[in-house]
Design an enzyme around this catalytic site. Structure first.
Site, PDB file in Angstrom:
ATOM      1  N   HIS A 129      -4.818  14.449   3.840  1.00  0.00           N
ATOM      2  CA  HIS A 129      -3.813  13.604   4.491  1.00  0.00           C
ATOM      3  C   HIS A 129      -2.910  12.940   3.448  1.00  0.00           C
ATOM      4  O   HIS A 129      -1.689  12.942   3.561  1.00  0.00           O
ATOM      5  CB  HIS A 129      -4.544  12.553   5.340  1.00  0.00           C
ATOM      6  CG  HIS A 129      -3.684  11.553   6.023  1.00  0.00           C
ATOM      7  ND1 HIS A 129      -3.636  11.435   7.397  1.00  0.00           N
ATOM      8  CD2 HIS A 129      -2.861  10.587   5.553  1.00  0.00           C
ATOM      9  CE1 HIS A 129      -2.819  10.452   7.730  1.00  0.00           C
ATOM     10  NE2 HIS A 129      -2.351   9.910   6.618  1.00  0.00           N
ATOM     11  N   GLU A 130      -3.524  12.392   2.415  1.00  0.00           N
ATOM     12  CA  GLU A 130      -2.756  11.711   1.367  1.00  0.00           C
ATOM     13  C   GLU A 130      -1.815  12.671   0.658  1.00  0.00           C
ATOM     14  O   GLU A 130      -0.645  12.359   0.408  1.00  0.00           O
ATOM     15  CB  GLU A 130      -3.721  11.085   0.354  1.00  0.00           C
ATOM     16  CG  GLU A 130      -4.527   9.924   0.892  1.00  0.00           C
ATOM     17  CD  GLU A 130      -5.475   9.368  -0.176  1.00  0.00           C
ATOM     18  OE1 GLU A 130      -5.515   9.938  -1.283  1.00  0.00           O
ATOM     19  OE2 GLU A 130      -6.151   8.376   0.113  1.00  0.00           O
TER      20      GLU A 130
ATOM     21  N   HIS B 142       3.538   8.486  10.571  1.00  0.00           N
ATOM     22  CA  HIS B 142       2.456   9.234  11.213  1.00  0.00           C
ATOM     23  C   HIS B 142       2.870   9.648  12.611  1.00  0.00           C
ATOM     24  O   HIS B 142       3.784   9.087  13.200  1.00  0.00           O
ATOM     25  CB  HIS B 142       1.180   8.384  11.298  1.00  0.00           C
ATOM     26  CG  HIS B 142       0.679   7.905   9.980  1.00  0.00           C
ATOM     27  ND1 HIS B 142       1.038   6.680   9.444  1.00  0.00           N
ATOM     28  CD2 HIS B 142      -0.130   8.499   9.068  1.00  0.00           C
ATOM     29  CE1 HIS B 142       0.449   6.540   8.256  1.00  0.00           C
ATOM     30  NE2 HIS B 142      -0.255   7.631   8.000  1.00  0.00           N
TER      31      HIS B 142
END
Length: 472
Positions: A244-245, A356
């Site tokens: 995700h990062e 997001h």
């Protein structure tokens, strides 16, 4: 990105608010969840328009897998042996392997050499010269996030006198750079000031963009040493967090929306004379976190007619990512051909908002703002990175997202109160939502797909709720 770790993390608490107000219900499979507050780097922390030799990137040469070069900071070596092994031999190698097999990139010929920042943050350009010059002097140290970039990764300092008339090179010559790489990821384990905030596990972002296509070519990921979990049951969640990062650093970031390009490499957002998009100084939120203003070809607002308590309706404003592949994948996923784009998160404060997918609509998609159950990188996230204009995605690597799948326009374009009411009128299951209050001891039930034991995480909220969230 900033990931936090708690028994019930702060984002889950927010999700409880969603539940009370009918926005959604979370299925809990584990006591640990991660919240991401991706802090978009301040524009003064990013170096734009970094020139890479040779003078041209081969346009549309996307037959090569994305090459991510991990550069471990010395701080990784100071971790306890079990954590060091986890980071270097499991977490990052597995995350990088997945991303390299999932994305292709325009081929960069020659080594990556990063630019040095200017001591005064004043950059100059000379006619017919692709390099940037510092007015006065270059900074003594080049950082990518908290990591000091090695001298061998840096271009020679180029600077001009205060009046800009006398320009030239100074100091150490070009380093050898990093060969056979498209993106440099500096990985560290430093106990920074941010590590002391909200039990942060990790955070990451980009730090330098190349000149021709604006693609990020360097970024960082810092793991907070005391928060790295080593229990085997924590590994899937931690691996998802690391991926995700890195996805944030590669392009899924509101700070990069204004730099997205079309399939021909043309900017989707207008550029000023200096080659950069306009900086939005009038928008309170954008200016506060230092964002360049994107065009409506990338993201735009839409107004939904929102059903709330008391048979009332009101206008609910959302921000949609509207790039072509994202629109197509969103329409197909929800089975809604009039859907204009994919909704971005509108809650959670700076870092969670905009950066997001909307949690209510894509619950366990890996690029939502909090991770609460089986996390998947769906076709939507792959489409978002492909729509940056920097990558091509291998959709065979996408994972199936069941939440919202095929549920139609009423599900994706209205409040969940409307959806629940419509289902109940037809004596149908209200899945994926639920309407059972959380009890103590917990009342366990089978998840709808019969694959796990679940809890309806619905709690009473004692304070007044804004009208648009009064949906129970």
């Amino acid at each position: 990105m900033m990931a936090t770790r708690r028994g019930l993390c702060s984002r889950t608490a927010t999700w409880m608010l969603y539940i009370l107000t009918g926005m959604a219900c979370v299925v809990i499979e584990t006591s640990v969840c991660y919240t991401c507050r991706h802090r978009v780097p301040d524009y003064r922390e990013v170096i734009y328009q970094v020139y890479i030799q040779p003078p041209r990137i081969t346009r549309r040469s996307v037959d090569q897998h994305l090459r991510i070069k991990i550069v471990y900071d010395l701080s990784i070596e100071y971790l306890p042996p079990d954590k060091r092994y986890l980071v270097k031999n499991k977490l990052f190698p597995k995350a990088i392997k997945y991303l390299q097999n999932t994305f292709q990139v325009r081929k960069v010929i020659g080594p990556i050499l990063l630019s040095r920042p200017c001591a005064t943050n004043q950059y100059l350009r000379k006619k017919d010269d692709p390099y940037m010059y510092c007015q006065g002097a270059c900074a003594e140290i080049t950082r990518c996030g908290p990591v000091i970039v090695p001298e061998e990764h840096l271009q020679q300092c180029r600077m001009c006198s205060e009046n800009g008339k006398s320009c030239g090179s100074a100091g150490l010559t070009h380093g050898p750079g990093v060969k056979d790489a498209d993106f440099l990821l500096y990985v560290s384990a430093l106990t920074t000031e941010r590590c002391g905030q909200e039990d942060i596990v990790a955070y990451a972002a980009y730090c330098q963009l190349e000149a021709e296509l604006d693609r990020p070519i360097a970024g960082y990921a810092n793991l907070c040493p005391s928060m790295i979990p080593i229990e085997p049951q924590e590994f899937p969640g931690m691996l998802s967090t690391v991926k995700h990062e890195i996805v944030h650093a590669l392009g899924f970031s509101a700070g990069l929306f204004a730099f997205y390009r079309d399939d021909e490499g043309k900017p989707l957002t207008m550029r000023k004379a200096n080659g950069l998009p306009p900086f939005n100084e009038s928008h309170l939120y954008l200016n506060r976190i230092g964002l360049y203003q994107w065009s409506d070809k990338v993201a735009r607002k839409a107004t939904r007619l929102w059903s709330v308590r008391g048979n009332s309706k009101l206008n609910h404003e959302v921000l949609l990512l509207v790039t072509p592949r994202v629109v197509m994948e969103a329409q197909q996923h929800f089975n809604c051909q009039v859907l204009e784009g994919m909704e971005l998160e509108n809650q959670g404060g700076i870092g969670t908002e905009l950066n997001h997918w909307e949690k209510r609509l894509l619950e366990n998609e890996a690029m939502t703002g909090s991770h609460t159950q089986n996390r998947v990188f769906s076709r939507l996230t792959l489409a978002a990175l492909e729509d940056t204009g920097w990558y091509r995605a291998n959709y065979s690597k996408a994972e199936r997202l069941e939440w919202g799948e095929g549920m139609g326009c009423d599900f994706v374009m209205n409040s969940c109160k409307f959806w629940i009411d419509q289902q109940q009128k037809g004596n149908k299951n209200i899945t994926p939502y639920c309407d059972t209050l959380r009890t103590s001891p917990l009342r366990l039930m089978c998840r709808q797909d019969q694959k796990a034991v679940a809890v309806c995480n619905l709690e009473k909220y004692p304070d007044p709720v804004p009208k648009e969230y009064q949906v129970l």
